[in-house]
Design a protein around this motif. Structure first.
Motif, PDB file in Angstrom:
ATOM      1  N   GLU A  73       5.839  35.349   8.427  1.00  0.00           N
ATOM      2  CA  GLU A  73       7.107  35.227   7.709  1.00  0.00           C
ATOM      3  C   GLU A  73       8.054  36.369   8.061  1.00  0.00           C
ATOM      4  OE1 GLU A  73       8.731  34.626   3.105  1.00  0.00           O
ATOM      5  OE2 GLU A  73       6.589  34.854   3.531  1.00  0.00           O
ATOM      6  N   ARG A  74       7.514  37.574   8.246  1.00  0.00           N
ATOM      7  CA  ARG A  74       8.348  38.722   8.621  1.00  0.00           C
ATOM      8  C   ARG A  74       8.847  38.622  10.062  1.00  0.00           C
ATOM      9  NH1 ARG A  74       4.217  41.582   5.841  1.00  0.00           N
ATOM     10  NH2 ARG A  74       3.308  42.231   7.835  1.00  0.00           N
ATOM     11  N   LEU A  75       8.069  37.955  10.901  1.00  0.00           N
ATOM     12  CA  LEU A  75       8.417  37.875  12.320  1.00  0.00           C
ATOM     13  C   LEU A  75       9.322  36.695  12.665  1.00  0.00           C
ATOM     14  CD1 LEU A  75       4.856  38.563  13.803  1.00  0.00           C
ATOM     15  CD2 LEU A  75       6.791  40.147  13.845  1.00  0.00           C
ATOM     16  N   LEU A  76       9.517  35.796  11.704  1.00  0.00           N
ATOM     17  CA  LEU A  76      10.149  34.514  12.014  1.00  0.00           C
ATOM     18  C   LEU A  76      11.665  34.560  12.174  1.00  0.00           C
ATOM     19  CD1 LEU A  76       8.318  31.715  10.013  1.00  0.00           C
ATOM     20  CD2 LEU A  76       8.783  31.792  12.450  1.00  0.00           C
ATOM     21  N   GLU A  77      12.307  35.654  11.848  1.00  0.00           N
ATOM     22  CA  GLU A  77      13.771  35.698  11.920  1.00  0.00           C
ATOM     23  C   GLU A  77      14.232  35.383  13.343  1.00  0.00           C
ATOM     24  OE1 GLU A  77      17.522  38.670  10.918  1.00  0.00           O
ATOM     25  OE2 GLU A  77      15.465  39.326  10.570  1.00  0.00           O
ATOM     26  N   GLY A  78      15.096  34.397  13.448  1.00  0.00           N
ATOM     27  CA  GLY A  78      15.619  34.009  14.759  1.00  0.00           C
ATOM     28  C   GLY A  78      14.763  33.002  15.502  1.00  0.00           C
ATOM     29  N   TRP A  79      13.689  32.533  14.863  1.00  0.00           N
ATOM     30  CA  TRP A  79      12.786  31.576  15.499  1.00  0.00           C
ATOM     31  C   TRP A  79      12.827  30.229  14.777  1.00  0.00           C
ATOM     32  CZ3 TRP A  79       9.622  32.369  19.793  1.00  0.00           C
ATOM     33  CH2 TRP A  79       9.506  33.679  20.247  1.00  0.00           C
ATOM     34  N   THR A  80      12.567  29.163  15.552  1.00  0.00           N
ATOM     35  CA  THR A  80      12.365  27.832  14.993  1.00  0.00           C
ATOM     36  C   THR A  80      11.011  27.329  15.465  1.00  0.00           C
ATOM     37  OG1 THR A  80      14.731  27.310  15.015  1.00  0.00           O
ATOM     38  CG2 THR A  80      13.206  25.452  14.927  1.00  0.00           C
ATOM     39  N   LEU A  81      10.183  26.869  14.511  1.00  0.00           N
ATOM     40  CA  LEU A  81       8.847  26.369  14.841  1.00  0.00           C
ATOM     41  C   LEU A  81       8.878  24.850  15.007  1.00  0.00           C
ATOM     42  CD1 LEU A  81       6.549  28.393  12.393  1.00  0.00           C
ATOM     43  CD2 LEU A  81       7.197  28.936  14.744  1.00  0.00           C
ATOM     44  N   VAL A  82       8.204  24.373  16.065  1.00  0.00           N
ATOM     45  CA  VAL A  82       8.126  22.939  16.359  1.00  0.00           C
ATOM     46  C   VAL A  82       6.682  22.598  16.696  1.00  0.00           C
ATOM     47  CG1 VAL A  82       8.992  21.051  17.800  1.00  0.00           C
ATOM     48  CG2 VAL A  82      10.450  23.042  17.360  1.00  0.00           C
ATOM     49  N   VAL A  83       6.188  21.482  16.159  1.00  0.00           N
ATOM     50  CA  VAL A  83       4.865  20.982  16.526  1.00  0.00           C
ATOM     51  C   VAL A  83       5.034  19.615  17.170  1.00  0.00           C
ATOM     52  CG1 VAL A  83       2.659  20.110  15.676  1.00  0.00           C
ATOM     53  CG2 VAL A  83       3.559  22.246  14.792  1.00  0.00           C
ATOM     54  N   CYS A  84       4.434  19.431  18.354  1.00  0.00           N
ATOM     55  CA  CYS A  84       4.480  18.138  19.035  1.00  0.00           C
ATOM     56  C   CYS A  84       3.047  17.691  19.325  1.00  0.00           C
ATOM     57  CB  CYS A  84       5.281  18.243  20.338  1.00  0.00           C
ATOM     58  SG  CYS A  84       5.446  16.659  21.200  1.00  0.00           S
ATOM     59  N   SER A  85       2.599  16.672  18.603  1.00  0.00           N
ATOM     60  CA  SER A  85       1.236  16.174  18.764  1.00  0.00           C
ATOM     61  C   SER A  85       1.143  14.771  18.186  1.00  0.00           C
ATOM     62  CB  SER A  85       0.235  17.093  18.052  1.00  0.00           C
ATOM     63  OG  SER A  85      -1.054  16.525  18.062  1.00  0.00           O
ATOM     64  N   SER A  86       0.343  13.930  18.828  1.00  0.00           N
ATOM     65  CA  SER A  86       0.098  12.588  18.307  1.00  0.00           C
ATOM     66  C   SER A  86      -1.077  12.569  17.332  1.00  0.00           C
ATOM     67  CB  SER A  86      -0.189  11.620  19.468  1.00  0.00           C
ATOM     68  OG  SER A  86      -1.317  12.056  20.215  1.00  0.00           O
ATOM     69  N   HIS A  87      -1.735  13.731  17.165  1.00  0.00           N
ATOM     70  CA  HIS A  87      -2.869  13.837  16.238  1.00  0.00           C
ATOM     71  C   HIS A  87      -2.365  14.288  14.866  1.00  0.00           C
ATOM     72  CE1 HIS A  87      -6.294  13.342  19.051  1.00  0.00           C
ATOM     73  NE2 HIS A  87      -5.395  13.733  19.928  1.00  0.00           N
ATOM     74  N   GLU A 120      20.884  27.868  18.936  1.00  0.00           N
ATOM     75  CA  GLU A 120      20.716  29.312  19.105  1.00  0.00           C
ATOM     76  C   GLU A 120      19.351  29.739  18.592  1.00  0.00           C
ATOM     77  OE1 GLU A 120      23.914  31.249  17.140  1.00  0.00           O
ATOM     78  OE2 GLU A 120      25.448  30.523  18.528  1.00  0.00           O
ATOM     79  N   GLY A 121      18.929  30.933  19.004  1.00  0.00           N
ATOM     80  CA  GLY A 121      17.633  31.444  18.597  1.00  0.00           C
ATOM     81  C   GLY A 121      16.521  30.933  19.494  1.00  0.00           C
ATOM     82  N   LYS A 122      15.315  31.415  19.243  1.00  0.00           N
ATOM     83  CA  LYS A 122      14.169  31.051  20.063  1.00  0.00           C
ATOM     84  C   LYS A 122      13.383  29.901  19.443  1.00  0.00           C
ATOM     85  CE  LYS A 122      13.468  35.555  22.262  1.00  0.00           C
ATOM     86  NZ  LYS A 122      12.476  36.633  22.559  1.00  0.00           N
ATOM     87  N   HIS A 156      16.632  23.217  26.876  1.00  0.00           N
ATOM     88  CA  HIS A 156      16.962  24.315  25.967  1.00  0.00           C
ATOM     89  C   HIS A 156      16.978  25.687  26.641  1.00  0.00           C
ATOM     90  CE1 HIS A 156      16.792  21.655  22.471  1.00  0.00           C
ATOM     91  NE2 HIS A 156      15.661  21.163  22.952  1.00  0.00           N
ATOM     92  N   GLY A 157      16.538  25.743  27.893  1.00  0.00           N
ATOM     93  CA  GLY A 157      16.513  27.020  28.595  1.00  0.00           C
ATOM     94  C   GLY A 157      15.147  27.671  28.517  1.00  0.00           C
TER      95      GLY A 157
END
Length: 264
Positions: free
Chosen positions: A18-32, A64-66, A91-92
């Motif tokens: 939670e402290r490290l997440l600033e500027g990040w977006t989390l994505v999960v890609c899985s068919s499971h 924007e962001g990672k 997205h680069g």
């Protein structure tokens, strides 16, 4: 480790993330769905999920962001190779980081092929419990790299057995995409339409593929793709069984022939 110790460890890791997440977006890609559900429970900040590369590319992700993408290699539309190449293109490469959660018994050729894409982390999907997934995420959010010891040991052994003359043929991303499209049953016309290529350009790419791989045709090209990790066995599913209508027609035709033979 007792349940209380495990809960304490997970809570500590979640607070760190939670402290490290600033500027990040989390994505999960899985068919499971089980993997998606596990990630959603362990990562309360998870914002986006997708079941395929196409669905992931259609997500309205921030400009924007990672981006930290957690994925496996089981997608029917190219797996992790297609996902990583398309996400980097759209997205680069500097914005995207990837954690691959792979089966421990993944084919050696496929493991090497994925490693050469330079993902930021590789983990065994079977070992995602007991806080391992959270540890991997925390390392990547700190811009570090993570390799599961079991998989990294396999990679070291595989590369120790490789001589310079047997390192394999390097295909471009477009060539690999075309090999996967061939495995998916696409015709030259369909490949040209999807990749916006002229017929003569498609023919030229196939000539170059055959020259690079030594394949004498599309079937041989698919075999080469399997042997070198460009394709997964699932990619060939549509090639290994006849279309249902054709199979039914063949069965009906066989019944008619047997019927005629009986009445003669």
């Amino acid at each position: 480790m007792t349940p209380d110790d495990l809960r304490c460890q997970i809570q500590t890791l979640q607070q760190t993330i939670e402290r490290l997440l600033e500027g990040w977006t989390l994505v999960v890609c899985s068919s499971h769905q089980r993997f998606v559900d596990t990630a959603a429970l362990l990562l309360p900040a998870l914002q986006f999920t997708a079941s395929s590369t196409a669905e992931c590319l259609a997500l309205a992700l921030p400009s924007e962001g990672k981006l930290l993408v957690l994925c496996d290699d089981d997608g029917a539309d190219g797996g992790a190779v297609e996902l990583i190449s398309q996400m980097r293109e759209r997205h680069g490469a500097e914005r995207c980081r990837f954690l691959l959660c792979l089966d421990a018994d993944i084919a050696a050729s496929r493991l090497v092929h994925l490693w050469r894409l330079r993902p930021d982390g590789i983990s065994c999907r079977e070992r995602c419990g007991s806080g391992r997934l959270l540890q991997c995420v925390a390392v990547l959010l700190r811009n570090g790299r993570y390799e599961d010891p079991a998989l990294s040991d396999r990679l070291r052994q595989l590369f120790a057995d490789v001589t310079p003359a047997s390192e394999g043929v390097g295909l471009t991303l477009k060539e690999e995409r075309i090999v996967r499209m061939v495995a998916g049953g696409r015709s030259s016309r369909e490949i040209g339409a999807q990749l916006v290529m002229r017929p003569d350009s498609v023919r030229k790419v196939f000539c170059e593929l055959y020259d690079k791989t030594g394949a004498s045709g599309r079937s041989a090209l698919m075999i080469w793709g399997l042997e070198h990790g460009v394709l997964k066995q699932q990619d060939l599913a549509c090639q290994l069984r006849p279309p249902r209508r054709k199979a039914q027609a063949a069965a009906a035709d066989g019944s008619k022939r047997r019927s005629r033979a009986t009445h003669r």
